[in-house]
Design an enzyme around this catalytic site. Sequence first.
Site: not given
Length: 397
Positions: A87, A109, A377
């Site tokens: 992210k 969000e 990830s």
Amino acid sequence: MTTLLNPYFGEFGGMYVPQILMPALNQLEEAFVSAQKDPEFQAQFADLLKNYAGRPTALTKCQNITAGTRTTLYLKREDLLHGGAHKTNQVLGQALLAKRMGKSEIIAETGAGQHGVASALASALLGLKCRIYMGAKDVERQSPNVFRMRLMGAEVIPVHSGSATLKDACNEALRDWSGSYETAHYMLGTAAGPHPYPTIVREFQRMIGEETKAQILDKEGRLPDAVIACVGGGSNAIGMFADFINDTSVGLIGVEPGGHGIETGEHGAPLKHGRVGIYFGMKAPMMQTADGQIEESYSISAGLDFPSVGPQHAYLNSIGRADYVSITDDEALEAFKTLCRHEGIIPALESSHALAHALKMMREQPEKEQLLVVNLSGRGDKDIFTVHDILKARGEI
């Protein structure tokens, strides 16, 4: 509607938003297109990725879990990135875009909390105010990440409406943005939503696949047979896939959350088991009832608990360039335990879905010589309490 870039991937994508948001999306697209051509912006982004986030991330060969098979398995270590997951890559890019547009606030969000943490750290670094919408259920199950966000100065707003999960947080964030877009940038956390977000997020994540390609060629002298990534909205997967799409010898495998099993209806696999509709500003496959209402998705991992999927994944699926499969909660949990016990790496439950499919490929054809890369990830620190409670209830600890 005139856009600088194509807002569609085949029939999927588009800009299905209230008219009030069109100027904000057009401004964002213009800023992105100009930034992509601006060497100064690119140098600043590259510097943050290297010296703040810690890129390039390692490509780690699994030493033990492939024993007795002819599979060679590598993990792309996005878990080692500052913030704990992939992210961080794209929020740094979006935060720089926000500054470029003269915005002073970030709206975001989050589901698992990883995008929230990334948004909070990027905002703190670049001097932006940050407010984050998070489903009330996710606030409960991801308390460490909630505290991390607040430590970095973000305001975390629990959302109690609907199922109190990611889709409801998305709705509230968009609602906020429609009234504050003149001063605020909406930092969408995945490769979904209205154009230009799917394209922006892909481009700000594509270094995952670019690095992987260079690293695997250096280590093995050839491209992998397949790259495998989990798919919720699909940002880590499109980041891995983007640089391999034209390499048709490389299989692209996206892994959706099968939850309690597809047959139970309690899953998050809209790509293979949903219907096309309009949701979250885009046309894409989604989980919906017979009369078109958005159905609740479910996954053990909060970050995959999303009832739709990014439009480029829908397109890659429709043309047969990528394959999409599902992995259940139990299979993901077994993969989580396997990596912990045999490689000394604690993966996120999201990433464990991708790992589980790679292990399944390995077990089903132990004699097959194959070179696989799993996009790991994120790291699993945020999930240890969830896993602890499940294993305790089963009497395994």
